[in-house]
Design a protein around this motif. Structure first.
Motif, PDB file in Angstrom:
ATOM      1  N   ASP A  48       0.842  -1.195   0.000  1.00 38.28           N
ATOM      2  CA  ASP A  48       0.000   0.000   0.000  1.00 38.28           C
ATOM      3  C   ASP A  48       0.873   1.239   0.000  1.00 38.28           C
ATOM      4  N   ASP A  49       0.263   2.381  -0.133  1.00 34.74           N
ATOM      5  CA  ASP A  49       0.980   3.645   0.043  1.00 34.74           C
ATOM      6  C   ASP A  49      -0.004   4.664   0.600  1.00 34.74           C
ATOM      7  N   HIS A  81       4.549  -0.811   3.180  1.00 32.61           N
ATOM      8  CA  HIS A  81       4.279   0.516   2.611  1.00 32.61           C
ATOM      9  C   HIS A  81       5.296   0.794   1.521  1.00 32.61           C
ATOM     10  N   ARG A 121      -4.315   3.417   1.609  1.00 31.31           N
ATOM     11  CA  ARG A 121      -3.766   2.583   2.674  1.00 31.31           C
ATOM     12  C   ARG A 121      -4.466   1.234   2.689  1.00 31.31           C
TER      13      ARG A 121
END
Lengths: 362, 446
Positions: free
Chosen positions: B132-133, B237, B137
């Motif tokens: 994810d980023d 992340h 999220r």
């Protein structure tokens, strides 16, 4: 006029603390400082005078006035004098009085860690501040000239108002030897972080939290960390993950944490090959953004300088917080979409906020 | 009133079998001509697909006490933890799946793959890596995993590096940031899984596992997936930069190692951004960037990050055979009405009624005119407008009447063109003196 009314109406829903325990992130850039925003958070937490509000029933937010919030303000780049002046000017808050009432505690991460003793001959520890700053590492020794008190006030970080301190002004509380010696014993407790190690940081902040909680009343605590990324730059042993774990550790004792981290490109964009400090700076910012439920970022106007706009404030919420609330609430649509507001900080410290295109004079 | 009668066909007999009331219209072996209009609805080809649709929607809602879904007893009472394979009890183990023949088959297969991962089927994916980023999220996806685990009565262990609060009281929450070392963390995870047959272990940030002392990803994988035969879900992340300076140059970067270990990789994307990327791709424009990558100083998160409409999952499933299958999915936020009432006392939610994850192509918004409108708007460099006409305060278009009038106008110099065709007269100037013209005698004298 209470301090609460110093918060522009458009900003009020965003400075209000979420009901659940959470971490909020404020970012700034060099051209668009976020100090005014932190002051507005202070106003939100401390500015509601409950007796006044009970008398004057303007009916706007009567029920929320009941919430009593204590604040611990930790600052690594600014000293007590700066915050006191800013809060008085911009927010109409008397931080000295709030500190005496134990509604506020200030942890100074600047004075004892980075600055030389301004008054020589004071019975301080034998270690000079520069030695303390270097910590256990003893990297390249700095020129000795820097340790001399005559040089330092000029070379301090921007925005520091210490130049006035030796004079008999209102800002003498730190520099005055009398108040220096009254640490932990006088009516107003002072907390200092003396070295850039997580151990010192933790003990100072925990002490401050215990101090504001010692009044016995049950209330929420807001911990404001102003530029903790300074620690990453000052001590290479501190990693992003250790520092974010430390933030969570402090979150155990407090209900809300507001973290202010600068987000300038120079600090967070990675060069090739990337330098450790860039990596740490970028990762800490991103990590905090991942952990927080609300992000407020200040930046300068994309189209360049404008006389009547200081900057842009972007507010994004991370709605799906880490709780499973499926059976309690149905989701409430687009309200959680991000939002951008323009702001203008005036010379007298007041702030005007408006939507894009709405013009500054509304 | 008389109707024309036409001869009866096989399809008409079929109609009469299904609708006996229509028998009164039949005269001998002739039927009224309007029967021809309804024959299409009873054509064998149409009929079979229609009935298969109704059959599917009937069985699609899972019963509240479905044994397939709900685990009534998840206690572990000792003994060897044997992996259950999907082919238990089937003779045809060498069964080879053929490629799906129709689009419907393909979609059913794709949704099935995702549903088995989301539904925590034991044989589906021991280690699911979630990328994810900040723009999207992983929390909605993690919540979905946890809802389904609660619904299936699976034990949840939440190893957190990013939160101080437990997501739900019935989740075993391990605050791993609180001074744990690798050994103590593994020990706590093991303690939490010990008494249960099926567990779901969620790690909300895998970066720290690599930073932690005496901890290795392999040890956690071996403990959860191999020893306890449970499922591991980890979040990575993508916007956190790997620290290359402090690690051994000969070890692979964490993300490569994780991708190597993972049996399913799910990348989370914001729905709004996928729509924008689609609009750009349709016009061969470069894909737009969002958030930190946008290049504007001071922007952390995109305004339309974490779209509340749902989350787009870009998934890669690694099958046991070694074959990798990819798919894009749309997962809307789950609602209370998706689940039956709880079966056991103390259970939060009951069986999932119906699978609601779909392929992205099935999403009406993704395939709608609105997106096509966005594409056109992007072409004009005018995001927001949905037609080809530039917005302005003037009316730049023409009505039909105006167009017709324009067509009838005779342009002035047709006469000159006519005489051009005749011999020797090219280049003649045709000029009619107007009343206001002032003829100048000397003009031609040079």
């Amino acid at each position: 006029m209470s301090s609460y009314s110093r918060i522009p109406p458009l900003l009020q829903p965003h400075t209000r603390l979420p009901t659940d325990d959470s971490i909020l992130l404020v970012t700034s850039t060099l051209g668009a400082s976020a100090n005014w925003l932190i002051i507005r958070f202070l106003c939100e937490a401390l500015g509601r005078d409950r007796t006044v509000q009970g008398a004057a029933d303007d009916g706007a937010v009567p029920s929320e006035g009941k919430e009593d919030v204590a604040v611990v303000l930790v600052s690594w780049l600014r000293d007590w004098g700066f915050w006191k002046n800013e809060a008085r000017k911009g927010g109409g808050l008397d931080l000295e009085r709030l500190k005496r009432d134990k509604r506020l505690a200030f942890v100074d991460g600047l004075t004892k860690m980075c600055l030389a003793d301004l008054h020589e001959g004071k019975p301080e520890s034998a270690q000079t501040p520069i030695e303390r700053f270097q910590g256990p590492h003893q990297r390249t020794p700095l020129p000795t000239g820097r340790a001399q008190p005559t040089v330092l006030p000029v070379r301090g970080p921007p925005g520091r108002i210490n130049a006035r301190i030796p004079g008999p002004t209102a800002g003498t509380s730190i520099a005055d030897p009398a108040s220096m010696s009254s640490i932990h014993q006088g009516p107003v407790a002072q907390f200092y972080i003396t070295s850039p190690t997580l151990k010192d940081v933790r003990s100072a902040i925990e002490g401050a939290i215990r101090h504001v909680e010692s009044t016995g009343t049950q209330r929420k605590t807001l911990l404001i960390l102003d530029t903790p990324s300074f620690l990453l730059a000052s001590n290479p042993d501190i990693t992003t993950y250790a520092l974010s774990a430390e933030v969570l550790h402090l979150h155990k004792f407090t209900s809300h944490i507001l973290v202010h981290v600068p987000a300038d490109d120079a600090l967070i964009s990675l060069s090739e090959p990337s330098q450790p400090i860039e990596v740490e700076g970028n990762n800490f910012l991103v990590k905090m953004a991942h952990m927080s439920t609300r992000i407020l970022s200040c930046r300068v106007l994309d189209t360049g300088y404008a006389k009547d706009v200081s900057g842009v404030l972007r507010i994004t919420e991370n709605a799906s917080a880490r709780t499973l609330d499926l059976l309690n609430t149905e989701r409430d649509g687009d309200e959680r979409r991000g939002r951008e507001l323009l702001y203008l900080v005036k010379g007298d410290g007041s702030v005007k906020m408006f939507e894009r295109g709405a013009g500054g004079d509304i | 009133m008389s109707t024309t009668m036409i001869p009866m066909t096989d399809i008409d007999r079929r109609i009469l079998r299904e609708l006996p009331d229509f028998a009164i219209h039949v005269q001998g072996d002739k039927v009224p001509d309007w029967f021809a209009n309804i024959r299409i609805f009873f054509h064998p080809a149409v009929r079979t697909t229609a009935s298969s649709i109704t059959r599917a929607s009937k069985t699609d809602i899972r019963s509240r006490t479905s044994k397939e879904w709900f685990k009534p007893d998840n206690r572990h009472r000792g003994g060897i933890r044997k992996p259950r394979t999907r082919f238990d009890g089937r003779k045809d183990i060498t069964h080879v799946m053929h490629h799906p023949k129709t689009l419907a088959q393909f979609e059913r297969h794709a949704v099935h793959l995702m549903a088995s991962v989301l539904g925590l089927r034991r044989a589906s994916s021991p280690f699911t890596l979630v990328l994810d980023d900040l723009n999207q999220r992983a929390t909605p996806l993690l919540n979905e995993f946890m809802y389904r685990a609660l619904s299936r009565n699976v034990n949840i262990v939440y190893v957190s590096f990013e939160s101080k609060r437990t997501p739900h009281p019935s989740v075993t929450f391990i605050p791993a940031w609180d001074g744990l070392t690798g050994a103590t963390l593994l020990n706590e995870v093991e303690q939490a899984m010990k008494n249960f047959t099926d567990s779901l272990v969620i790690v909300d940030s895998l970066h720290e596992l690599f930073a932690l002392k005496d901890m290795s990803m392999n040890a956690l994988f071996a403990l959860v997936a191999v020893q306890y035969n449970s499922l591991l879900v980890g979040v990575y992340h993508q916007d956190l930069a790997p620290d290359t300076t402090k690690t051994d140059p000969y070890t692979p970067p964490p993300l490569n190692l994780l991708k190597y270990l993972a049996t399913t990789i799910i990348e989370c994307k914001s729905f709004a951004h996928v729509l924008a990327a689609k609009a750009a791709a349709a016009r061969s424009l470069p894909e737009p960037t969002f958030g930190l990558l946008q290049g504007a100083e001071g922007i952390i998160q995109c305004l339309d990050a974490n779209d509340t409409r749902g989350i787009v999952l870009d998934a890669e499933f690694r099958r046991k055979s070694g074959r990798a299958e990819k798919g894009k999915y749309f997962l809307r936020p789950s609602r209370g009405s998706d689940y039956h009432e709880a079966l056991l006392p103390g259970q939060v939610m009951g069986t999932l009624k119906k699978e609601f994850v779909t392929t992205l192509d099935k999403n009406p918004v993704y395939m709608s005119d609105e997106v096509i409108g966005l594409v056109n708007a992007a072409a004009n460099g005018n995001v927001g407008a949905k037609t080809d006409i530039v917005e302005s305060t003037f009316e730049l278009g023409l009505t039909e009447k105006q167009k017709a009038a324009r067509g009838e106008v005779v342009l002035p110099y047709f006469d000159a063109q006519k005489t051009m065709g005749e011999a020797g007269e090219g280049g003649r100037i045709l000029y009619d003196m107007g009343s206001e013209d002032d003829f100048d005698e000397e003009e031609d004298e040079i």
